[in-house]
Scaffold this active site. Structure first.
Site, PDB file in Angstrom:
ATOM      1  N   LYS A 113      14.633  74.324  51.935  1.00  0.00           N
ATOM      2  CA  LYS A 113      15.908  75.004  52.163  1.00  0.00           C
ATOM      3  C   LYS A 113      16.063  76.243  51.292  1.00  0.00           C
ATOM      4  O   LYS A 113      16.699  77.214  51.707  1.00  0.00           O
ATOM      5  CB  LYS A 113      17.082  74.042  51.921  1.00  0.00           C
ATOM      6  CG  LYS A 113      17.223  73.004  53.029  1.00  0.00           C
ATOM      7  CD  LYS A 113      18.536  72.267  52.903  1.00  0.00           C
ATOM      8  CE  LYS A 113      18.718  71.265  54.032  1.00  0.00           C
ATOM      9  NZ  LYS A 113      19.878  70.416  53.833  1.00  0.00           N
ATOM     10  N   LYS A 196      10.138  67.380  64.806  1.00  0.00           N
ATOM     11  CA  LYS A 196      11.270  66.473  64.977  1.00  0.00           C
ATOM     12  C   LYS A 196      12.374  67.128  65.808  1.00  0.00           C
ATOM     13  O   LYS A 196      12.600  68.329  65.686  1.00  0.00           O
ATOM     14  CB  LYS A 196      11.840  66.183  63.574  1.00  0.00           C
ATOM     15  CG  LYS A 196      12.080  64.725  63.298  1.00  0.00           C
ATOM     16  CD  LYS A 196      12.477  64.522  61.857  1.00  0.00           C
ATOM     17  CE  LYS A 196      13.915  64.110  61.745  1.00  0.00           C
ATOM     18  NZ  LYS A 196      14.282  63.635  60.409  1.00  0.00           N
ATOM     19  N   LYS A 199      18.856  69.468  64.775  1.00  0.00           N
ATOM     20  CA  LYS A 199      20.021  70.272  65.099  1.00  0.00           C
ATOM     21  C   LYS A 199      19.873  71.697  64.605  1.00  0.00           C
ATOM     22  O   LYS A 199      20.619  72.578  65.010  1.00  0.00           O
ATOM     23  CB  LYS A 199      21.310  69.627  64.567  1.00  0.00           C
ATOM     24  CG  LYS A 199      21.275  69.150  63.147  1.00  0.00           C
ATOM     25  CD  LYS A 199      22.519  68.299  62.845  1.00  0.00           C
ATOM     26  CE  LYS A 199      22.374  67.596  61.509  1.00  0.00           C
ATOM     27  NZ  LYS A 199      23.395  66.586  61.277  1.00  0.00           N
TER      28      LYS A 199
END
Ligand code: TRP
Length: 333
Positions: A113, A196, A199
């Site tokens: 991140k 994966k 979202k």
């Protein structure tokens, strides 16, 4: 007595991966005897990355609606918003004094991140796993259902629990176990079987959202990537065919049958036949959830009442545990 705690961030809409990989299990736990379940919407975690202050409250409510629509019963489980229980943040500070920088620096999610600009990453993003540990330990949770990607954070939580116990010479925090279960723990992107379903993927066509209409679900499954071979007659035949495997996994999870049985049913058939069948089970399974979610969102007062009640219940436990921690640590209380 088992105590389960888990949470999801109100970053954006929930998708099928969240439902099959997480929510469905959460619902099953609440039916187990000797199990107390606490499920929260982790809004304090959501603000560690760019977010919209205008949307935060409503996204938080929407995730709570999705929990309920998926089958979490606020009468059986404690359903609440993380920031409504300030003890999470209070315990976080106490745990932060015991969390080693070196260990936090090794967290892969932080590295992902923060990206290249580590110097500019916020302290909150760095401390994210400590807040997550506080979420869990403030309730002395024993089991934490999470996805694979959260295992490292759970390790850190276990580490903090034992550091605390050793440092203060107590047997206070239990070691929480990660629970990685479910028929489809890894639901993959509809466009790339090696990634994966997420979202945060830029393309909405990679995922099925819990709010998608039946038409949109059909369109996404029709366009899902596959190969040109027919379905094999045994599971081994799916090796090396990640996209085909993903669709079979989805069918199995949605209709609650084994992957072997899906293969038996569709052996030798082309995806042109299999996909419409998958669309049917997906629509059949998801429509009631979508409808219930929309109903709840049309009636926000009801959700808000559940959340107030949930926060009160959670606070009763959290407050008592925090006081004990403060006492152990020698505070003037
Ligand atoms: N970090 C988790 C995720 O992104 C969300 C989370 C926050 C969580 N606190 C938690 C999960 C406590 C389980 C328990 O998926």
């Amino acid at each position: 007595m088992k105590r389960i705690l888990s949470g999801m961030q109100p970053t954006s809409q929930l998708h099928l991966g969240n439902y099959l990989g997480a929510l469905k299990n959460w619902v099953a736990f609440q039916e187990q005897a000797d199990t107390q379940c606490l499920y929260c919407v982790v809004d304090l975690h959501a603000i560690t990355v760019d977010y919209s202050p205008k949307q935060l409250a409503n996204s938080t409510r929407e995730i709570a609606a999705a929990y309920i629509a998926a089958g979490i019963d606020p009468k059986k489980s404690t359903l609440f918003v993380q920031s409504h229980v300030p003890e999470h943040s209070q315990l976080m500070w106490l745990l932060a004094t015991m969390a080693q920088m070196g260990k936090l620096e090794r967290m892969t999610q932080f590295k992902d991140k923060a990206g290249k600009n580590k110097e500019r990453a916020g302290l909150g993003l760095f401390a994210y796993p400590v807040l997550m540990a506080a979420d869990i330990l403030i309730y002395k949770a024993t089991h934490v259902p999470v996805g694979e990607d959260q295992k490292q954070h759970l390790e850190l939580t276990r580490d903090l629990a034992s550091t605390f116990n050793t440092r203060y010479d107590v047997d206070f925090f239990p070691q929480p176990d990660p629970v990685i279960t479910g028929p489809a723990p890894r639901v993959m992107s509809l466009r790339d079987g090696s990634r994966k379903m997420s979202k945060s993927d830029d393309s909405d066509m990679t995922r099925i959202n819990l709010t998608d209409t039946p038409d949109l679900i059909a369109k996404k499954i029709k366009k899902a990537k596959t190969d040109s071979d027919p379905l094999p007659d045994n599971l081994k035949g799916l090796e090396g065919r990640a996209e085909a495997m993903n669709l079979v996994t989805l069918y199995a999870a949605l209709s609650d049958i084994k992957k072997e049985d899906v293969i038996k049913k569709f052996a030798g058939q082309q995806f042109g036949k299999f996909k419409p069948a998958l669309i049917d089970v997906a629509v059949e399974h998801l429509t009631p959830i979508t409808e219930r979610m929309n109903e709840l969102m049309d009636n926000p007062d009801q959700i808000d009442r559940f959340l107030v009640e949930g926060a009160n219940n959670a606070r009763t436990i959290a407050n008592e545990n925090l006081r004990q921690v403060q006492k152990i640590m020698g505070f003037f209380i």
